[in-house]
Design a protein around this motif. Structure first.
Motif, short mmCIF file in Angstrom:
data_model
loop_
_atom_site.label_atom_id
_atom_site.label_comp_id
_atom_site.label_asym_id
_atom_site.label_seq_id
_atom_site.Cartn_x
_atom_site.Cartn_y
_atom_site.Cartn_z
N ALA A 72 0.84 -1.20 0.00
CA ALA A 72 0.00 0.00 0.00
C ALA A 72 0.88 1.25 0.00
N ALA A 73 1.94 1.24 0.78
CA ALA A 73 2.87 2.38 0.79
C ALA A 73 3.50 2.57 -0.58
N THR A 74 3.89 1.48 -1.21
CA THR A 74 4.50 1.54 -2.54
C THR A 74 3.51 2.09 -3.57
N SER A 75 2.25 1.73 -3.45
CA SER A 75 1.23 2.25 -4.38
C SER A 75 1.10 3.76 -4.26
N ALA A 76 1.12 4.27 -3.03
CA ALA A 76 1.06 5.73 -2.84
C ALA A 76 2.28 6.39 -3.47
N ASP A 77 3.44 5.78 -3.32
CA ASP A 77 4.66 6.31 -3.92
C ASP A 77 4.58 6.29 -5.45
N THR A 78 4.05 5.19 -5.99
CA THR A 78 3.93 5.07 -7.45
C THR A 78 3.03 6.16 -8.01
#
Length: 152
Positions: free
Chosen positions: A112-118
């Motif tokens: 989920a954190a990576t999705s926000a970063d993406t």
């Protein structure tokens, strides 16, 4: 008695400020410190899910109101990322936490954190119109992942 040491970085402070807005967090605290940590992780995941849902709605509004093809594509990527976060990553992190599968919960919160970063990276070198929301979802997801890590 276990003592929980948490770095007071801004995501943890954000969680502490927002935690009282979650009905579960007002429940009576158990004498079992593992249960307290698990409840805190659950609350962090629920809060991240709520913020991710809000961000998905915002991305959808921006997507509908743009005529710029570059922004259209960027917002579309954000929608895809946040749909995965709200329908898969965070619900699976919560479910895994509830079944004591801490490794899976931690991985899904990290996703989920990576999705926000993406989403945010679609707008580099500028900040996206969802910068604050992306930062909050990223921070809460990382905090939740770190709390879950304390459980095992």
């Amino acid at each position: 008695m276990k003592i929980l040491m948490i770095s007071l970085s801004w995501p943890f402070l954000l969680l502490l400020v927002l935690l009282p807005t979650i009905p579960q967090s007002s429940a009576q605290i158990s004498k079992d410190s593992n249960t307290d940590v698990k409840d805190l992780a659950h609350s962090a995941l629920e809060l991240a899910l709520a913020k991710a849902n809000q961000t998905l709605v915002h991305a959808g509004e921006l997507f509908k109101n743009t005529t710029d093809p570059v922004l259209y594509r960027s917002y579309g990527t954000c929608i895809d990322e946040y749909q995965g976060t709200v329908t898969r990553h965070l619900p699976e992190a919560i479910s895994a936490l509830e079944s004591n599968n801490y490794e899976k919960s931690k991985q899904e919160a990290g996703s989920a954190a990576t999705s926000a970063d993406t989403c945010e990276q679609q707008f580099v070198p500028e900040k996206s119109p969802m910068f604050d929301e992306n930062t909050v979802v990223h921070g809460l997801s990382v905090v939740a992942s770190n709390i879950v890590e304390l459980l095992g």
